[in-house]
Design a protein around this motif. Sequence first.
Motif, PDB file in Angstrom:
ATOM      1  N   SER A  29       0.576  -1.374   0.242  1.00  0.00           N
ATOM      2  CA  SER A  29       0.422  -0.140  -0.168  1.00  0.00           C
ATOM      3  C   SER A  29       1.141   1.418  -0.266  1.00  0.00           C
ATOM      4  O   SER A  29       2.224   0.988   0.655  1.00  0.00           O
ATOM      5  CB  SER A  29      -1.199   0.088   0.821  1.00  0.00           C
ATOM      6  N   SER A  30       0.099   2.400  -0.754  1.00  0.00           N
ATOM      7  CA  SER A  30       1.133   3.071  -0.916  1.00  0.00           C
ATOM      8  C   SER A  30       0.399   4.310  -1.686  1.00  0.00           C
ATOM      9  O   SER A  30      -1.194   4.419  -2.054  1.00  0.00           O
ATOM     10  CB  SER A  30       2.373   3.886  -1.470  1.00  0.00           C
ATOM     11  N   GLY A  31       0.070   5.550  -1.246  1.00  0.00           N
ATOM     12  CA  GLY A  31      -0.026   7.107  -2.035  1.00  0.00           C
ATOM     13  C   GLY A  31       0.470   7.073  -3.595  1.00  0.00           C
ATOM     14  O   GLY A  31       0.022   8.150  -4.218  1.00  0.00           O
ATOM     15  N   TRP A  32       1.716   6.009  -3.760  1.00  0.00           N
ATOM     16  CA  TRP A  32       2.279   6.239  -4.995  1.00  0.00           C
ATOM     17  C   TRP A  32       2.995   7.505  -5.629  1.00  0.00           C
ATOM     18  O   TRP A  32       2.524   7.445  -7.216  1.00  0.00           O
ATOM     19  CB  TRP A  32       1.482   5.103  -5.867  1.00  0.00           C
ATOM     20  N   GLN A  33       3.314   8.065  -4.960  1.00  0.00           N
ATOM     21  CA  GLN A  33       3.891   9.689  -5.038  1.00  0.00           C
ATOM     22  C   GLN A  33       5.262   9.449  -4.455  1.00  0.00           C
ATOM     23  O   GLN A  33       5.497   8.789  -4.009  1.00  0.00           O
ATOM     24  CB  GLN A  33       3.776  10.467  -4.506  1.00  0.00           C
ATOM     25  N   ALA A  34       6.309   9.384  -5.314  1.00  0.00           N
ATOM     26  CA  ALA A  34       8.080   9.863  -4.949  1.00  0.00           C
ATOM     27  C   ALA A  34       7.490  10.337  -4.500  1.00  0.00           C
ATOM     28  O   ALA A  34       7.667  11.468  -4.086  1.00  0.00           O
ATOM     29  CB  ALA A  34       8.688  10.221  -6.247  1.00  0.00           C
ATOM     30  N   GLY A  35       9.142  10.097  -3.045  1.00  0.00           N
ATOM     31  CA  GLY A  35       9.361  10.407  -1.754  1.00  0.00           C
ATOM     32  C   GLY A  35       8.362   9.753  -1.070  1.00  0.00           C
ATOM     33  O   GLY A  35       8.956   9.679   0.787  1.00  0.00           O
ATOM     34  N   GLY A  36       7.351   9.300  -1.245  1.00  0.00           N
ATOM     35  CA  GLY A  36       6.694   9.005   0.497  1.00  0.00           C
ATOM     36  C   GLY A  36       6.812   7.307   0.025  1.00  0.00           C
ATOM     37  O   GLY A  36       7.662   6.337  -0.356  1.00  0.00           O
ATOM     38  N   PRO A  37       6.073   7.016   1.233  1.00  0.00           N
ATOM     39  CA  PRO A  37       6.073   5.706   1.455  1.00  0.00           C
ATOM     40  C   PRO A  37       5.775   4.872   1.260  1.00  0.00           C
ATOM     41  O   PRO A  37       4.361   5.032   0.756  1.00  0.00           O
ATOM     42  CB  PRO A  37       5.728   6.086   3.623  1.00  0.00           C
ATOM     43  N   VAL A  38       6.110   2.930   1.573  1.00  0.00           N
ATOM     44  CA  VAL A  38       5.726   2.010   0.775  1.00  0.00           C
ATOM     45  C   VAL A  38       5.316   0.875   2.015  1.00  0.00           C
ATOM     46  O   VAL A  38       6.638   1.270   2.299  1.00  0.00           O
ATOM     47  CB  VAL A  38       5.888   2.020  -0.254  1.00  0.00           C
ATOM     48  N   ALA A  39       3.890   0.846   1.979  1.00  0.00           N
ATOM     49  CA  ALA A  39       4.370  -0.842   3.436  1.00  0.00           C
ATOM     50  C   ALA A  39       3.668  -2.002   2.554  1.00  0.00           C
ATOM     51  O   ALA A  39       2.831  -2.085   1.886  1.00  0.00           O
ATOM     52  CB  ALA A  39       3.054  -0.337   4.437  1.00  0.00           C
ATOM     53  N   PHE A  40       4.115  -2.680   3.017  1.00  0.00           N
ATOM     54  CA  PHE A  40       4.103  -4.058   2.767  1.00  0.00           C
ATOM     55  C   PHE A  40       3.549  -5.029   4.121  1.00  0.00           C
ATOM     56  O   PHE A  40       4.540  -4.889   4.946  1.00  0.00           O
ATOM     57  CB  PHE A  40       5.435  -4.875   2.332  1.00  0.00           C
ATOM     58  N   HIS A  41       2.421  -5.222   4.029  1.00  0.00           N
ATOM     59  CA  HIS A  41       1.372  -5.429   5.281  1.00  0.00           C
ATOM     60  C   HIS A  41       1.776  -7.320   5.596  1.00  0.00           C
ATOM     61  O   HIS A  41       1.263  -7.669   3.945  1.00  0.00           O
ATOM     62  CB  HIS A  41       0.197  -4.899   5.256  1.00  0.00           C
ATOM     63  N   PRO A  42       2.593  -7.821   6.161  1.00  0.00           N
ATOM     64  CA  PRO A  42       1.702  -9.366   6.011  1.00  0.00           C
ATOM     65  C   PRO A  42       1.107 -10.200   6.190  1.00  0.00           C
ATOM     66  O   PRO A  42       0.344  -8.946   7.454  1.00  0.00           O
ATOM     67  CB  PRO A  42       3.660 -10.443   6.408  1.00  0.00           C
ATOM     68  N   LEU A  43       0.517 -11.465   6.214  1.00  0.00           N
ATOM     69  CA  LEU A  43      -0.499 -11.374   7.033  1.00  0.00           C
ATOM     70  C   LEU A  43      -0.789 -11.824   8.645  1.00  0.00           C
ATOM     71  O   LEU A  43      -1.646 -11.091   9.563  1.00  0.00           O
ATOM     72  CB  LEU A  43      -1.513 -12.828   6.033  1.00  0.00           C
ATOM     73  N   CYS A  44       0.276 -11.863   8.917  1.00  0.00           N
ATOM     74  CA  CYS A  44       0.875 -11.811  10.063  1.00  0.00           C
ATOM     75  C   CYS A  44       2.419 -11.665  10.292  1.00  0.00           C
ATOM     76  O   CYS A  44       2.784 -11.988   9.830  1.00  0.00           O
ATOM     77  CB  CYS A  44       0.527 -12.978  10.859  1.00  0.00           C
ATOM     78  N   GLY A  45       2.516 -10.742  11.935  1.00  0.00           N
ATOM     79  CA  GLY A  45       4.057 -10.292  11.776  1.00  0.00           C
ATOM     80  C   GLY A  45       3.978  -9.092  11.342  1.00  0.00           C
ATOM     81  O   GLY A  45       3.085  -8.270  11.056  1.00  0.00           O
ATOM     82  N   PRO A  46       5.031  -8.227  11.679  1.00  0.00           N
ATOM     83  CA  PRO A  46       5.544  -6.737  11.493  1.00  0.00           C
ATOM     84  C   PRO A  46       5.591  -6.497  10.359  1.00  0.00           C
ATOM     85  O   PRO A  46       5.902  -7.482   9.455  1.00  0.00           O
ATOM     86  CB  PRO A  46       6.532  -6.237  12.039  1.00  0.00           C
ATOM     87  N   THR A  47       5.379  -5.257  10.078  1.00  0.00           N
ATOM     88  CA  THR A  47       4.841  -4.140   8.571  1.00  0.00           C
ATOM     89  C   THR A  47       6.273  -4.284   8.107  1.00  0.00           C
ATOM     90  O   THR A  47       7.181  -3.312   8.577  1.00  0.00           O
ATOM     91  CB  THR A  47       3.476  -3.162   7.897  1.00  0.00           C
ATOM     92  N   LEU A  48       6.573  -4.438   6.615  1.00  0.00           N
ATOM     93  CA  LEU A  48       7.691  -3.840   6.023  1.00  0.00           C
ATOM     94  C   LEU A  48       8.019  -2.693   5.264  1.00  0.00           C
ATOM     95  O   LEU A  48       6.766  -2.357   4.780  1.00  0.00           O
ATOM     96  CB  LEU A  48       8.088  -4.938   5.160  1.00  0.00           C
ATOM     97  N   GLU A  49       8.885  -1.953   5.679  1.00  0.00           N
ATOM     98  CA  GLU A  49       8.376  -0.350   4.743  1.00  0.00           C
ATOM     99  C   GLU A  49       9.447  -0.114   4.183  1.00  0.00           C
ATOM    100  O   GLU A  49      10.238  -0.392   4.096  1.00  0.00           O
ATOM    101  CB  GLU A  49       8.685   0.566   5.791  1.00  0.00           C
ATOM    102  N   GLY A  50       8.916   0.958   3.366  1.00  0.00           N
ATOM    103  CA  GLY A  50      10.121   1.281   1.955  1.00  0.00           C
ATOM    104  C   GLY A  50      10.043   2.550   1.755  1.00  0.00           C
ATOM    105  O   GLY A  50       8.555   3.114   2.471  1.00  0.00           O
TER     106      GLY A  50
END
Length: 141
Positions: A41-62
């Motif tokens: 998930s992201s707003g898909w803007q350059a410089g903005g955050p992106v998150a990778f949500h697993p079914l369980c466990g911590p979210t990865l960020e980028g």
Amino acid sequence: MQDPVASQVFRLLTTAAPERVWAALTCPLQSRAYLHGLSVSSGWQAGGPVAFHPLCGPTLEGTVLRVDPGRRLVLTVEEGNGCCTYLDWQLRRSERGTVVRLKVDETGTASSSEEELEDVWLPVLHDLDVVLRREADPTHP
């Protein structure tokens, strides 16, 4: 970007149009089907955050580094331990659909090899192809 410890380029030819591939790359529901169960998930803007949500466990960020809708998406996945994966998705329209090119660079880790990158990212492209084929033909397994 630090010098990559491991780098690999993967390609896929799909009959889907670039716009359809783009929609799959940026859709949280569809990404779960091809991105090892991660919902992106992201707003898909350059410089903005992106998150990778697993079914369980911590979210990865980028971070989203570049957005050219229907053509190119560059982002990072930061693992919190100093390791970072750079993903550079490039889409090119072809006579048969779309050439999907994914360049993966990993930094900050000495454990990644080309074989390990293949083990992680070849299934992603395969499963992305399955998602795109299934959408084009719902009877496709």
